[in-house]
Design an enzyme around this catalytic site. Structure first.
Site, PDB file in Angstrom:
ATOM      1  N   ASP A 117       0.828  -1.197  -0.023  1.00 13.11           N
ATOM      2  CA  ASP A 117       0.093  -0.038   0.138  1.00 13.11           C
ATOM      3  C   ASP A 117       0.924   1.191  -0.134  1.00 13.11           C
ATOM      4  OD1 ASP A 117       0.920  -0.327   2.581  1.00 13.11           O
ATOM      5  OD2 ASP A 117      -0.902  -0.250   3.546  1.00 13.11           O
ATOM      6  N   LYS A 168       4.997   6.086  18.688  1.00 16.46           N
ATOM      7  CA  LYS A 168       4.645   7.499  18.355  1.00 16.46           C
ATOM      8  C   LYS A 168       4.759   8.295  19.727  1.00 16.46           C
ATOM      9  CE  LYS A 168       0.349   7.347  16.189  1.00 16.46           C
ATOM     10  NZ  LYS A 168      -1.125   7.782  16.033  1.00 16.46           N
ATOM     11  N   ASP A 226       1.629   6.457   2.046  1.00 19.34           N
ATOM     12  CA  ASP A 226       1.135   5.326   2.511  1.00 19.34           C
ATOM     13  C   ASP A 226      -0.375   5.528   1.945  1.00 19.34           C
ATOM     14  OD1 ASP A 226      -0.390   3.672   3.933  1.00 19.34           O
ATOM     15  OD2 ASP A 226       0.753   3.620   5.791  1.00 19.34           O
TER      16      ASP A 226
END
Ligand code: GTP
Length: 363
Positions: A117, A168, A226
């Site tokens: 992807d 993150k 992405d």
């Protein structure tokens, strides 16, 4: 120019459910969604071929049976394709290990792994050569993003050695993130546990780093996207049609729009901003379509306005309707006078009655 990488093999990870792209992925897996007029993967296959890849093993799971009818033995791409299916999804690492059964590479050979992807303009040959020259266990493509707070980040030392995989955080230590294209030394793939669910991002890479193996980062700032969300998917198609990323698989020249066979665009309609118009789709007089993906057989009626959106197969956007940043599922009908925006998604086959009403995910 043709690459001189000798007989490089690749594994393409295409088994994910693509939940963030629902409802588009309810009927079609993400890697097969039409993107700038061809299935998304066609762009990746053609690019991999241009860098010397000759054989690709598809690691399939979700809607596995749809891949082989789409790409066959790969001869049309100058490739040899093989399809391996997981009985139950094994995660990224488990899928790589499972698909490796079909590789012919020896233990010391490099094997390219591609997430199914990603649109990327990076130099795959350079990444593979760096991997081989330094005899790394794995070499990761890292892309530099302006806002790394939205991703986990991947710091490297001054020699390009990856030092950690960080979650993150509001204060990332680097703007380099995992770009979803890896070169593995074949024997390292064989060390991933067999028939188990394994994540390369959470288990394999941190494990290799902890055990002192050489994990390298190949960082660059070329085009990278992405396409996992509807907004990114539309952007990818738009960028390909506008020529912001070159793709050998584009079915026509780049420009304001790309129209497939049998599309009917009224001379009094405005179609622009990298829109892809599917086969037999109709755009009526006075309609405006910008930066969008119109799937096969859909109809945009007179005076409707569609911007940065996906309109599914056979769907109908009725007269005077405004659609912006939205996804209209296959065969859905958006009755006249509706206004859909801010990420709203209409499920396949739904019929919204004609009315003057506003649907928006943030109201
Ligand atoms: P979301 O559900 O929207 O997160 O999308 P996704 O299912 O594609 O997941 P993600 O983007 O994290 O996956 C990265 C790549 O790995 C994609 O190319 C997926 O097709 C692939 N992938 C993820 N999980 C599996 C799996 O269990 N098996 C296989 N064969 N591929 C997988």
């Amino acid at each position: 120019m043709e690459s001189s990488l000798p007989d490089l093999e690749a594994i393409l990870l295409v088994g994910g459910q693509g939940t963030r792209l629902r409802p588009l992925t309810l009927g079609t897996p993400k890697p097969l969604l039409p993107t700038a007029g061809v299935p998304f993967l066609a762009h990746q296959l053609a690019r991999a071929r241009s860098f010397g890849v000759r054989r690709i093993v598809f690691a399939t799971s979700y809607k596995a049976s749809m891949f082989e009818p789409a790409f066959g033995d790969g001869a049309a791409f100058g490739l040899s394709l093989e399809y391996i299916t997981e009985e139950t999804p094994l995660g990224t690492g488990g899928a790589i290990r499972n698909a490796a059964e079909a590789l012919t590479s020896g233990p010391d050979d490099p094997v390219l792994i591609l997430n199914g992807d990603i649109l990327s303009g990076h130099d795959i040959e350079h990444q593979v050569r760096m991997h081989c020259a330094q005899q790394a266990a794995v070499t990761l493509h890292l892309t530099e993003v302006d806002d790394p707070t939205r991703f986990g980040c991947v710091p490297t030392d001054e020699n390009g050695r990856v030092t950690a995989f960080l979650e993150k955080t509001p204060n990332p230590v680097t703007n380099r993130i995992n770009a979803g294209c890896y070169v593995f030394t074949r024997s390292v793939i064989d060390s991933i546990p067999k028939d188990q669910v394994v994540s390369v991002e959470r288990e394999t890479f941190p494990g290799l780093i902890a055990s002192g193996q050489l994990v390298l980062g190949y960082a660059d700032r070329t085009y990278w996207l992405d396409v996992g969300t509807p907004a990114a998917f539309v952007q990818g198609s738009r960028d390909l049609v506008l020529g912001r990323l070159q793709s050998p698989a584009l079915p026509g020249p780049t420009g304001e729009y790309l129209a497939l066979d049998g599309a009917r665009i009224s001379p009094e309609a405005k179609v622009q901003g990298g829109t892809a118009v599917g086969a037999r789709a109709v755009v009526e007089a006075g309609a405006t379509v910008a930066g969008s993906v119109l799937s096969d057989d859909c109809v945009i009626e007179s005076g409707a306005s569609v911007t940065d959106s996906v309109v599914g197969k056979g769907a109908r956007v009725c007269a005077g309707t405004v659609v912006r940043d939205a996804v209209i599922g296959d065969r859905a009908v958006v009755g006249a006078g509706n206004e859909l925006q801010n990420g709203v998604r209409i499920w396949p086959g739904i019929e919204l009655p004609e009315r003057a009403m506003r649907y928006s995910s943030d109201v």
